[in-house]
Design a protein around this motif. Structure first.
Motif, PDB file in Angstrom:
ATOM      1  N   GLY A 183     -12.088   7.167   6.985  1.00  0.00           N
ATOM      2  CA  GLY A 183     -11.619   6.051   6.331  1.00  0.00           C
ATOM      3  C   GLY A 183     -11.680   6.224   4.950  1.00  0.00           C
ATOM      4  N   VAL A 184     -12.607   6.834   3.751  1.00  0.00           N
ATOM      5  CA  VAL A 184     -12.693   7.649   3.117  1.00  0.00           C
ATOM      6  C   VAL A 184     -11.521   8.855   3.410  1.00  0.00           C
ATOM      7  CG1 VAL A 184     -13.833   9.450   1.582  1.00  0.00           C
ATOM      8  CG2 VAL A 184     -15.322   7.729   2.912  1.00  0.00           C
ATOM      9  N   PHE A 185     -11.207   9.256   4.315  1.00  0.00           N
ATOM     10  CA  PHE A 185     -10.105  10.723   3.969  1.00  0.00           C
ATOM     11  C   PHE A 185      -8.400   9.376   3.928  1.00  0.00           C
ATOM     12  CE2 PHE A 185      -6.802  12.419   6.174  1.00  0.00           C
ATOM     13  CZ  PHE A 185      -6.809  13.925   5.783  1.00  0.00           C
ATOM     14  N   LEU A 186      -8.485   8.190   4.753  1.00  0.00           N
ATOM     15  CA  LEU A 186      -7.235   8.098   4.543  1.00  0.00           C
ATOM     16  C   LEU A 186      -7.349   6.937   2.932  1.00  0.00           C
ATOM     17  CD1 LEU A 186      -6.943   5.966   7.346  1.00  0.00           C
ATOM     18  CD2 LEU A 186      -6.119   7.657   6.888  1.00  0.00           C
ATOM     19  N   LYS A 187      -8.582   7.296   2.338  1.00  0.00           N
ATOM     20  CA  LYS A 187      -8.472   6.441   0.894  1.00  0.00           C
ATOM     21  C   LYS A 187      -8.155   7.838  -0.492  1.00  0.00           C
ATOM     22  CE  LYS A 187      -9.732   3.065  -1.756  1.00  0.00           C
ATOM     23  NZ  LYS A 187      -9.381   1.323  -1.591  1.00  0.00           N
ATOM     24  N   VAL A 188      -8.618   8.498   0.385  1.00  0.00           N
ATOM     25  CA  VAL A 188      -8.365   9.857  -1.316  1.00  0.00           C
ATOM     26  C   VAL A 188      -7.098  10.291  -1.015  1.00  0.00           C
ATOM     27  CG1 VAL A 188      -9.273  12.174  -1.347  1.00  0.00           C
ATOM     28  CG2 VAL A 188     -10.809  10.427  -1.169  1.00  0.00           C
ATOM     29  N   THR A 189      -6.570  10.269  -0.375  1.00  0.00           N
ATOM     30  CA  THR A 189      -4.695  11.034   1.026  1.00  0.00           C
ATOM     31  C   THR A 189      -3.574  10.514  -0.378  1.00  0.00           C
ATOM     32  OG1 THR A 189      -4.675   9.640   2.316  1.00  0.00           O
ATOM     33  CG2 THR A 189      -5.512  12.831   2.614  1.00  0.00           C
ATOM     34  N   PRO A 190      -2.746  11.123  -1.213  1.00  0.00           N
ATOM     35  CA  PRO A 190      -1.839  10.795  -1.154  1.00  0.00           C
ATOM     36  C   PRO A 190      -1.019   9.695  -0.718  1.00  0.00           C
ATOM     37  CG  PRO A 190      -1.998  12.654  -1.710  1.00  0.00           C
ATOM     38  CD  PRO A 190      -2.761  13.064  -0.018  1.00  0.00           C
ATOM     39  N   PHE A 191      -1.040  10.162   0.748  1.00  0.00           N
ATOM     40  CA  PHE A 191       0.576   9.905   0.932  1.00  0.00           C
ATOM     41  C   PHE A 191       0.372   8.215   1.512  1.00  0.00           C
ATOM     42  CE2 PHE A 191      -1.306  13.799   3.540  1.00  0.00           C
ATOM     43  CZ  PHE A 191      -0.633  14.473   3.031  1.00  0.00           C
ATOM     44  N   ALA A 192      -0.216   7.454   1.224  1.00  0.00           N
ATOM     45  CA  ALA A 192      -0.136   6.641   1.117  1.00  0.00           C
ATOM     46  C   ALA A 192       0.636   5.524   0.157  1.00  0.00           C
ATOM     47  CB  ALA A 192      -1.539   5.435   1.434  1.00  0.00           C
ATOM     48  N   GLU A 193       0.190   6.341  -0.742  1.00  0.00           N
ATOM     49  CA  GLU A 193       0.531   5.751  -2.445  1.00  0.00           C
ATOM     50  C   GLU A 193       2.397   6.439  -2.189  1.00  0.00           C
ATOM     51  OE1 GLU A 193       0.269   6.827  -7.209  1.00  0.00           O
ATOM     52  OE2 GLU A 193      -1.318   6.843  -5.696  1.00  0.00           O
ATOM     53  N   GLU A 194       2.299   7.671  -1.461  1.00  0.00           N
ATOM     54  CA  GLU A 194       4.005   8.245  -1.788  1.00  0.00           C
ATOM     55  C   GLU A 194       4.808   7.558  -1.085  1.00  0.00           C
ATOM     56  OE1 GLU A 194       3.270  12.242  -0.150  1.00  0.00           O
ATOM     57  OE2 GLU A 194       2.638  13.175  -2.413  1.00  0.00           O
TER      58      GLU A 194
ATOM     59  N   GLY B 257       4.978   3.917  -0.481  1.00  0.00           N
ATOM     60  CA  GLY B 257       4.510   2.860  -0.656  1.00  0.00           C
ATOM     61  C   GLY B 257       4.165   1.549  -0.088  1.00  0.00           C
ATOM     62  N   LEU B 258       2.895   2.497   0.676  1.00  0.00           N
ATOM     63  CA  LEU B 258       1.881   1.445   2.085  1.00  0.00           C
ATOM     64  C   LEU B 258       1.045   1.050   1.180  1.00  0.00           C
ATOM     65  CD1 LEU B 258       1.540   4.155   4.471  1.00  0.00           C
ATOM     66  CD2 LEU B 258       3.856   1.992   4.545  1.00  0.00           C
ATOM     67  N   THR B 259       1.224  -0.117   1.334  1.00  0.00           N
ATOM     68  CA  THR B 259      -0.363  -1.368   0.712  1.00  0.00           C
ATOM     69  C   THR B 259      -1.486  -0.484   1.842  1.00  0.00           C
ATOM     70  OG1 THR B 259       0.289  -3.000   2.502  1.00  0.00           O
ATOM     71  CG2 THR B 259       1.907  -2.746  -0.098  1.00  0.00           C
ATOM     72  N   ASP B 260      -2.178  -1.012   0.820  1.00  0.00           N
ATOM     73  CA  ASP B 260      -3.590  -1.531   2.272  1.00  0.00           C
ATOM     74  C   ASP B 260      -3.333  -1.605   3.421  1.00  0.00           C
ATOM     75  OD1 ASP B 260      -4.839   0.047  -0.143  1.00  0.00           O
ATOM     76  OD2 ASP B 260      -6.425  -1.045  -0.541  1.00  0.00           O
ATOM     77  N   GLU B 261      -2.908  -2.867   3.702  1.00  0.00           N
ATOM     78  CA  GLU B 261      -2.795  -3.465   4.220  1.00  0.00           C
ATOM     79  C   GLU B 261      -1.957  -2.976   5.973  1.00  0.00           C
ATOM     80  OE1 GLU B 261      -2.589  -5.190   1.802  1.00  0.00           O
ATOM     81  OE2 GLU B 261      -4.447  -6.172   1.563  1.00  0.00           O
ATOM     82  N   GLU B 262      -1.156  -1.965   5.060  1.00  0.00           N
ATOM     83  CA  GLU B 262       0.347  -1.600   5.738  1.00  0.00           C
ATOM     84  C   GLU B 262      -0.729   0.399   6.748  1.00  0.00           C
ATOM     85  OE1 GLU B 262       4.228  -2.514   3.704  1.00  0.00           O
ATOM     86  OE2 GLU B 262       3.198  -1.185   2.962  1.00  0.00           O
ATOM     87  N   VAL B 263      -1.443   0.117   5.766  1.00  0.00           N
ATOM     88  CA  VAL B 263      -2.143   1.354   6.526  1.00  0.00           C
ATOM     89  C   VAL B 263      -2.980   0.958   7.443  1.00  0.00           C
ATOM     90  CG1 VAL B 263      -4.071   3.357   5.617  1.00  0.00           C
ATOM     91  CG2 VAL B 263      -2.276   3.082   4.127  1.00  0.00           C
ATOM     92  N   LEU B 264      -3.667   0.370   7.322  1.00  0.00           N
ATOM     93  CA  LEU B 264      -5.201  -0.263   7.966  1.00  0.00           C
ATOM     94  C   LEU B 264      -4.224  -0.431   9.509  1.00  0.00           C
ATOM     95  CD1 LEU B 264      -7.435  -2.135   5.815  1.00  0.00           C
ATOM     96  CD2 LEU B 264      -7.724   0.529   7.112  1.00  0.00           C
ATOM     97  N   ALA B 265      -3.282  -1.406   9.465  1.00  0.00           N
ATOM     98  CA  ALA B 265      -2.817  -1.867  10.441  1.00  0.00           C
ATOM     99  C   ALA B 265      -1.804  -0.259  11.165  1.00  0.00           C
ATOM    100  CB  ALA B 265      -1.101  -2.519   9.903  1.00  0.00           C
ATOM    101  N   GLY B 266      -1.484   0.778  10.103  1.00  0.00           N
ATOM    102  CA  GLY B 266      -0.833   1.784  11.192  1.00  0.00           C
ATOM    103  C   GLY B 266      -2.422   2.738  11.375  1.00  0.00           C
ATOM    104  N   VAL B 267      -3.313   2.343  10.708  1.00  0.00           N
ATOM    105  CA  VAL B 267      -4.944   3.236  11.613  1.00  0.00           C
ATOM    106  C   VAL B 267      -4.782   2.529  13.003  1.00  0.00           C
ATOM    107  CG1 VAL B 267      -6.945   2.723  11.748  1.00  0.00           C
ATOM    108  CG2 VAL B 267      -5.750   3.877   9.596  1.00  0.00           C
ATOM    109  N   GLU B 268      -4.636   0.353  12.592  1.00  0.00           N
ATOM    110  CA  GLU B 268      -5.217   0.212  14.077  1.00  0.00           C
ATOM    111  C   GLU B 268      -4.028   0.802  15.088  1.00  0.00           C
ATOM    112  OE1 GLU B 268      -5.496  -4.457  16.117  1.00  0.00           O
ATOM    113  OE2 GLU B 268      -5.477  -4.164  13.798  1.00  0.00           O
ATOM    114  N   LYS B 269      -2.760   0.893  15.275  1.00  0.00           N
ATOM    115  CA  LYS B 269      -2.207   1.226  16.198  1.00  0.00           C
ATOM    116  C   LYS B 269      -2.769   2.790  16.844  1.00  0.00           C
ATOM    117  CE  LYS B 269       2.634   2.699  16.879  1.00  0.00           C
ATOM    118  NZ  LYS B 269       3.914   2.191  16.481  1.00  0.00           N
ATOM    119  N   ALA B 270      -3.428   3.175  15.925  1.00  0.00           N
ATOM    120  CA  ALA B 270      -3.258   4.687  16.429  1.00  0.00           C
ATOM    121  C   ALA B 270      -4.879   5.303  17.103  1.00  0.00           C
ATOM    122  CB  ALA B 270      -3.707   5.475  14.962  1.00  0.00           C
TER     123      ALA B 270
END
Length: 400
Positions: free
Chosen positions: A320-331, A333-346
């Protein structure tokens, strides 16, 4: 699909690095750097098949260069040459006498041979550059070694960053028994799925048992990751055990503007900063490093479905910390909700066979790591407050 011999940037090459296995991945990436920064026309040849030996194909790939160096992860001092070098020399001899099936040649390039990666040592970009310089030199060594102290060892003058453009790398510091290797695999798998990136993850450890230091590495990038060595350039350093500051410099190689995460039971920025040694504070300030902290152990205890998983669950919190730190979500254009939805799938893909309770526990741990990690403010980093730290290696004499 592989050819028995694969050439990289060999059309106009004056020099070539020849070998087998992952060392040529590193050579290919370094070849790009050498051409761009040193202006030397060097290429790489990857031999992917040893038997039957592809003699004609190797001669065709190398016949136009001035010099080539054959690098092998071994040394056979009693033989005429090391195995791959010996076979290539024989192939050129067959071509020179006009054996059927071989390309026509009028000359044999100068052949150098080297032993690299001995004792499982890394073959670094700096080694490939040193090998290229050795071929250029008038007094170059026909046989050389890299990575060890030896009379014919080549001197490494520079060791550049050859990761793909936009790569994000992590070097974690932990202790044996904390599940760091598994943590790294999970982060690599899930981060790769969530952000649709290429990933590379590997640990560094020896025969240590529980409680001794271990290191693990991870790189995430859009392009192919061709380096296979310890990372000297990273953007993120998680310190699973704050004692890592006592046994070395976990901030070494952390790039300016990078992030260090400290797993600590301290709950306020001031308490966390008090326990960072003065030398580390200096490095953090000079390089504008962001400091983040969280009690991952506490979250793991609260979310682990069974006590046996508490220690290893800390690594899931780190995801969770790693996902917060990486720039990829911002690059992306993913929201926090979209990131966590992708995490749930994985996570369901990775842990689904272990049951819904395990899936939900991991999801809660990841989400809490993502949401609860806190950043030390600039005014805190500017202060010089430091707790006295007991170095367990110190010679302490008690007296009355």
């Amino acid at each position: 699909k592989y050819d028995v011999v694969e050439s990289y940037r060999m059309k106009d090459a004056d020099y070539a690095i020849v070998g087998m296995g992952t060392v040529i991945d590193t050579a290919e990436a370094t070849v790009d750097w050498i051409r761009d920064n040193l202006g030397v026309k060097v290429g790489a040849v990857h031999v992917t098949c040893f038997r039957p030996f592809p003699g004609p194909e190797i001669v065709a790939a190398l016949k136009n260069v001035r010099t080539f160096s054959v690098v092998e992860r071994m040394d056979n001092p009693m033989a005429q040459s090391n195995p791959l070098t010996r076979e290539i020399k024989a192939a050129f001899a067959d071509a020179m006498i006009g054996r059927e099936g071989y390309p026509y040649i009028e000359r044999i390039p100068q052949v150098y041979s080297g032993s690299v990666g001995l004792g499982s040592r890394d073959v670094r970009p700096g080694d490939i550059i040193a090998i290229t310089r050795n071929m250029q030199a008038e007094d170059g060594l026909p046989y050389f070694v890299t990575g060890i102290k030896h009379p014919v060892a080549l001197t490494v003058k520079e060791d550049p960053d050859i990761r793909p453009s936009g790569a994000f790398s992590m070097r974690g510091h932990s202790v044996g028994g904390f599940g760091s290797v598994t943590t790294n695999k999970i982060i690599a798998t899930i981060a790769g799925d969530v952000f649709d990136k290429k990933v590379q993850a590997y640990p560094k450890y020896g025969s240590e048992k529980k409680g001794l230091p271990t290191t693990y590495y991870l790189t995430v990038a859009d392009g192919r990751i061709r380096t296979h060595s310890e990372l000297n350039f990273v953007e993120f350093v998680p310190v699973n055990d704050a004692n890592a500051f006592l046994y070395g410099n976990p901030l070494k190689g952390l790039q300016p503007g990078g992030t260090v995460f400290i797993n600590t039971p301290k709950t306020t920025p001031e308490e966390v900063w008090l326990n960072v040694p003065p030398q580390a504070k200096k490095i953090i300030r000079e390089n504008n490093i962001r400091v983040m902290a969280l009690d991952a152990a506490k979250i793991a205890r609260e979310e682990s479905p069974i006590p046996d998983l508490e220690v290893r669950m800390q690594g899931v919190v780190l995801l969770g910390v790693f996902l917060k730190v990486t720039p990829f979500a911002e690059e992306a254009g993913l929201t926090d909700e979209e990131v966590l939805a992708g995490v749930e799938k994985a996570v369901r893909k990775y842990f689904g066979k272990r049951g819904e309770a395990v899936v939900q526990a991991n999801l809660r741990a990841i989400q809490r790591g993502y949401n609860e990690v806190f950043t030390l403010p600039e005014e805190c980093l500017a202060s010089d407050m430091t707790n006295p730290v007991l170095d367990p290696r110190a010679d302490v004499q008690l007296f009355i």
